[in-house]
Structure formats: C-alpha cells, structure tokens
Scaffold this motif. Structure first.
Motif, PDB file in Angstrom:
ATOM      1  N   TRP A  93       0.853  -1.191   0.000  1.00  0.00           N
ATOM      2  CA  TRP A  93       0.000   0.000   0.000  1.00  0.00           C
ATOM      3  C   TRP A  93       0.888   1.240   0.000  1.00  0.00           C
ATOM      4  O   TRP A  93       0.845   2.065   0.902  1.00  0.00           O
ATOM      5  CB  TRP A  93      -0.919  -0.002   1.229  1.00  0.00           C
ATOM      6  N   HIS A  94       1.708   1.357  -1.004  1.00  0.00           N
ATOM      7  CA  HIS A  94       2.621   2.484  -1.080  1.00  0.00           C
ATOM      8  C   HIS A  94       1.942   3.689  -1.733  1.00  0.00           C
ATOM      9  O   HIS A  94       0.997   3.544  -2.501  1.00  0.00           O
ATOM     10  CB  HIS A  94       3.868   2.113  -1.869  1.00  0.00           C
ATOM     11  N   GLY A  95       2.459   4.876  -1.405  1.00  0.00           N
ATOM     12  CA  GLY A  95       1.855   6.093  -1.941  1.00  0.00           C
ATOM     13  C   GLY A  95       2.895   7.135  -2.277  1.00  0.00           C
ATOM     14  O   GLY A  95       4.011   6.806  -2.711  1.00  0.00           O
ATOM     15  N   ILE A  96       2.546   8.401  -2.030  1.00  0.00           N
ATOM     16  CA  ILE A  96       3.424   9.508  -2.381  1.00  0.00           C
ATOM     17  C   ILE A  96       4.740   9.438  -1.611  1.00  0.00           C
ATOM     18  O   ILE A  96       5.825   9.594  -2.185  1.00  0.00           O
ATOM     19  CB  ILE A  96       2.720  10.853  -2.113  1.00  0.00           C
ATOM     20  N   GLY A  97       4.648   9.183  -0.307  1.00  0.00           N
ATOM     21  CA  GLY A  97       5.856   9.156   0.515  1.00  0.00           C
ATOM     22  C   GLY A  97       6.835   8.076   0.103  1.00  0.00           C
ATOM     23  O   GLY A  97       8.046   8.202   0.320  1.00  0.00           O
ATOM     24  N   ASP A  98       6.325   6.999  -0.493  1.00  0.00           N
ATOM     25  CA  ASP A  98       7.172   5.887  -0.917  1.00  0.00           C
ATOM     26  C   ASP A  98       7.645   6.045  -2.354  1.00  0.00           C
ATOM     27  O   ASP A  98       8.422   5.230  -2.844  1.00  0.00           O
ATOM     28  CB  ASP A  98       6.404   4.574  -0.785  1.00  0.00           C
ATOM     29  N   GLY A  99       7.125   7.062  -3.052  1.00  0.00           N
ATOM     30  CA  GLY A  99       7.534   7.291  -4.431  1.00  0.00           C
ATOM     31  C   GLY A  99       6.780   6.472  -5.453  1.00  0.00           C
ATOM     32  O   GLY A  99       7.063   6.558  -6.652  1.00  0.00           O
ATOM     33  N   MET A 100       5.813   5.651  -5.019  1.00  0.00           N
ATOM     34  CA  MET A 100       5.050   4.856  -5.973  1.00  0.00           C
ATOM     35  C   MET A 100       3.992   5.712  -6.675  1.00  0.00           C
ATOM     36  O   MET A 100       3.577   5.416  -7.792  1.00  0.00           O
ATOM     37  CB  MET A 100       4.397   3.660  -5.280  1.00  0.00           C
ATOM     38  N   VAL A 101       3.561   6.768  -6.008  1.00  0.00           N
ATOM     39  CA  VAL A 101       2.667   7.756  -6.603  1.00  0.00           C
ATOM     40  C   VAL A 101       3.414   9.080  -6.649  1.00  0.00           C
ATOM     41  O   VAL A 101       4.015   9.496  -5.656  1.00  0.00           O
ATOM     42  CB  VAL A 101       1.365   7.914  -5.783  1.00  0.00           C
ATOM     43  N   VAL A 102       3.386   9.718  -7.795  1.00  0.00           N
ATOM     44  CA  VAL A 102       4.121  10.971  -7.994  1.00  0.00           C
ATOM     45  C   VAL A 102       3.159  12.045  -8.472  1.00  0.00           C
ATOM     46  O   VAL A 102       2.318  11.796  -9.344  1.00  0.00           O
ATOM     47  CB  VAL A 102       5.252  10.792  -9.033  1.00  0.00           C
ATOM     48  N   ILE A 103       3.252  13.223  -7.879  1.00  0.00           N
ATOM     49  CA  ILE A 103       2.488  14.360  -8.350  1.00  0.00           C
ATOM     50  C   ILE A 103       3.367  15.152  -9.312  1.00  0.00           C
ATOM     51  O   ILE A 103       4.451  15.610  -8.944  1.00  0.00           O
ATOM     52  CB  ILE A 103       2.039  15.263  -7.184  1.00  0.00           C
ATOM     53  N   SER A 104       2.900  15.301 -10.542  1.00  0.00           N
ATOM     54  CA  SER A 104       3.675  16.027 -11.547  1.00  0.00           C
ATOM     55  C   SER A 104       3.841  17.493 -11.152  1.00  0.00           C
ATOM     56  O   SER A 104       3.163  17.986 -10.248  1.00  0.00           O
ATOM     57  CB  SER A 104       2.979  15.936 -12.908  1.00  0.00           C
ATOM     58  N   ASP A 105       4.705  18.182 -11.870  1.00  0.00           N
ATOM     59  CA  ASP A 105       4.938  19.597 -11.601  1.00  0.00           C
ATOM     60  C   ASP A 105       3.613  20.370 -11.628  1.00  0.00           C
ATOM     61  O   ASP A 105       2.756  20.134 -12.486  1.00  0.00           O
ATOM     62  CB  ASP A 105       5.884  20.191 -12.643  1.00  0.00           C
ATOM     63  N   LEU A 106       3.456  21.286 -10.689  1.00  0.00           N
ATOM     64  CA  LEU A 106       2.247  22.097 -10.609  1.00  0.00           C
ATOM     65  C   LEU A 106       2.309  23.220 -11.638  1.00  0.00           C
ATOM     66  O   LEU A 106       3.315  23.925 -11.747  1.00  0.00           O
ATOM     67  CB  LEU A 106       2.098  22.681  -9.204  1.00  0.00           C
ATOM     68  N   ASP A 107       1.225  23.392 -12.380  1.00  0.00           N
ATOM     69  CA  ASP A 107       1.199  24.378 -13.443  1.00  0.00           C
ATOM     70  C   ASP A 107       1.242  25.802 -12.887  1.00  0.00           C
ATOM     71  O   ASP A 107       0.714  26.079 -11.791  1.00  0.00           O
ATOM     72  CB  ASP A 107      -0.068  24.192 -14.287  1.00  0.00           C
ATOM     73  N   SER A 108       1.823  26.702 -13.653  1.00  0.00           N
ATOM     74  CA  SER A 108       1.942  28.089 -13.210  1.00  0.00           C
ATOM     75  C   SER A 108       0.594  28.803 -13.136  1.00  0.00           C
ATOM     76  O   SER A 108       0.497  29.886 -12.546  1.00  0.00           O
ATOM     77  CB  SER A 108       2.877  28.864 -14.146  1.00  0.00           C
ATOM     78  N   ALA A 109      -0.445  28.204 -13.733  1.00  0.00           N
ATOM     79  CA  ALA A 109      -1.785  28.794 -13.632  1.00  0.00           C
ATOM     80  C   ALA A 109      -2.325  28.714 -12.209  1.00  0.00           C
ATOM     81  O   ALA A 109      -3.230  29.470 -11.834  1.00  0.00           O
ATOM     82  CB  ALA A 109      -2.746  28.089 -14.591  1.00  0.00           C
ATOM     83  N   ILE A 110      -1.777  27.812 -11.409  1.00  0.00           N
ATOM     84  CA  ILE A 110      -2.182  27.692 -10.009  1.00  0.00           C
ATOM     85  C   ILE A 110      -1.528  28.823  -9.224  1.00  0.00           C
ATOM     86  O   ILE A 110      -0.311  29.012  -9.312  1.00  0.00           O
ATOM     87  CB  ILE A 110      -1.747  26.336  -9.426  1.00  0.00           C
ATOM     88  N   PRO A 111      -2.293  29.596  -8.466  1.00  0.00           N
ATOM     89  CA  PRO A 111      -1.702  30.699  -7.689  1.00  0.00           C
ATOM     90  C   PRO A 111      -0.571  30.213  -6.782  1.00  0.00           C
ATOM     91  O   PRO A 111      -0.585  29.073  -6.303  1.00  0.00           O
ATOM     92  CB  PRO A 111      -2.893  31.223  -6.866  1.00  0.00           C
ATOM     93  N   ALA A 112       0.390  31.094  -6.559  1.00  0.00           N
ATOM     94  CA  ALA A 112       1.583  30.724  -5.792  1.00  0.00           C
ATOM     95  C   ALA A 112       1.241  30.226  -4.392  1.00  0.00           C
ATOM     96  O   ALA A 112       1.854  29.266  -3.902  1.00  0.00           O
ATOM     97  CB  ALA A 112       2.541  31.915  -5.709  1.00  0.00           C
ATOM     98  N   ASP A 113       0.246  30.841  -3.742  1.00  0.00           N
ATOM     99  CA  ASP A 113      -0.091  30.413  -2.383  1.00  0.00           C
ATOM    100  C   ASP A 113      -0.709  29.028  -2.374  1.00  0.00           C
ATOM    101  O   ASP A 113      -0.491  28.241  -1.449  1.00  0.00           O
ATOM    102  CB  ASP A 113      -1.018  31.433  -1.708  1.00  0.00           C
ATOM    103  N   VAL A 114      -1.451  28.710  -3.420  1.00  0.00           N
ATOM    104  CA  VAL A 114      -2.056  27.376  -3.519  1.00  0.00           C
ATOM    105  C   VAL A 114      -0.977  26.337  -3.801  1.00  0.00           C
ATOM    106  O   VAL A 114      -0.974  25.247  -3.212  1.00  0.00           O
ATOM    107  CB  VAL A 114      -3.142  27.340  -4.617  1.00  0.00           C
TER     108      VAL A 114
END
Length: 208
Positions: free
Chosen positions: A135-156
């Motif tokens: 049951w691996h996830g983000i912390g284990d590197g099995m799930v990766v969140i791609s780079d966040l687009d610049s359209a997303i506000p900096a605070d978000v």
C-alpha cells in the motif's frame, strides 16, 4: 480543484464502480471541499480503463453540466485534450499528461510502479520473494504528483507542496461512511452475494 473552480462544479470521469475508484472520487471531493465547501462533484462512468472516444464523450457531458475542472480515473489523454479545447482545467491520471494539453493540465497523478516491479523481480531471482500486500503512496515514491502548473496561484502551490510532505487520512472523521462501507458491503457480503446491491446502492458509498 476547489481553489481553481469558478462554477463550483467539478467533473470526474470514472472507469468502473469498484472500491479503488470510489475511494479516489471521495478523496478528491473531500480535499476540494476542505478549501471550498460549495463544490459539487459530478461523475460520468465510462466503464472502461482506456477508450479515448468514450472518455472524450464523458468529458463533454460533464462540461455541458457546468464543470470547469475535470479529473479522471481512466488512462487516455482524451479528457485533458477536450478540457483544453473547452478552455477549462483538468488533472491527468497515471502519467504526466501536460504535454498533451499544456494549457489545461494543472498537474497529474503518476503511477511510478517501475521500481516496485524491479525490486520484486530481484526478490524472485535471489530467492527472497514472499507474498505481501503493498500500500505504497506519495511518501514511498510509488505515486508521484507532476509539476504544478503556473496557472495555479503561488499560495495554492505552496499549500500543495506542504501537503505532499505528509499523507493525511481524509477519511479519519467519516465514521458513517466507514460503517456503511464495512457493514453493508463487506461484512454482509452484498458485493459477492448480489452484485445488484452494489450498483443500486452506490450513492451510499459517496461523500455527500
């Protein structure tokens, strides 16, 4: 999604009504509701893991219902491409889909299963393999969140990056949800004994 929507309608193209997919829809909705309690998630079932034609039609149907953000638990890039044509945002699934719709894709949830497969093959080769649940996830590197687009506000973006360092249990306070799922659908054996119960009572499994 909750921070980026203007219509407060988020669309979700789902593959099959199975626990894995329903869990993803609920997680997505709960996270969006934490920053925007007014959002509603609308679902279209594609009943396929990969069919660009069906996925495109599902995306169009959600856009017609007012969705200005679309997520997916199917694997083709058709959905993000439809989103880009419509001038709305989307989230990729299973791989980084940014290059297919750079104006639409805010980020993607990537399946990084390669290292796991390599480790398991090595275990077979050296005689140390044994059966186990993973049951691996983000912390284990099995799930990766791609780079966040610049359209997303900096605070978000900053908040998202902060959350990526922890793995919150979004369901920890949803006692009714847990009880219904465990009692009605697992302990009573309704899924196995009568599949009709599963599909007819799907609404009981979703976060309101």
């Amino acid at each position: 999604a909750g921070s980026m929507t203007k219509s407060n309608v988020i669309g979700y193209v789902a593959s099959f009504p199975i626990p894995e997919v329903i869990r993803g829809i609920n997680s997505f909705t709960l996270a969006a509701q934490k920053v925007n309690p007014n959002i509603k998630t609308k679902i279209v079932w594609a009943f396929t893991w990969y069919d660009p034609g069906k996925e495109a039609e599902a995306a169009k149907a959600l856009i017609d219902q007012g969705a200005d953000i679309i997520a997916q638990h199917t694997d083709s890039t058709a959905i993000v491409q439809i989103a880009e044509k419509a001038g709305i945002f989307a989230f990729g699934q299973a791989s980084d889909m940014d290059k297919f719709a750079p104006k639409a894709v805010l980020t993607s949830v990537e399946n990084n299963w390669g290292p796991y497969y390599v480790d398991r093959v090595k275990a077979v080769a050296n005689g140390t393999w044994n059966q186990k649940d993973t049951w691996h996830g983000i912390g284990d590197g099995m799930v990766v969140i791609s780079d966040l687009d610049s359209a997303i506000p900096a605070d978000v973006r900053a908040k998202v990056n902060q959350l990526l360092n922890v793995e919150p249990n979004l369901f920890q306070d949803i006692n009714t949800f847990k009880r219904n799922l465990i009692t009605d659908f697992i302990l009573d054996g309704n899924i196995l004994s009568n599949p009709t119960n599963y599909t007819e009572n799907l609404t009981d499994l979703f976060i309101k």
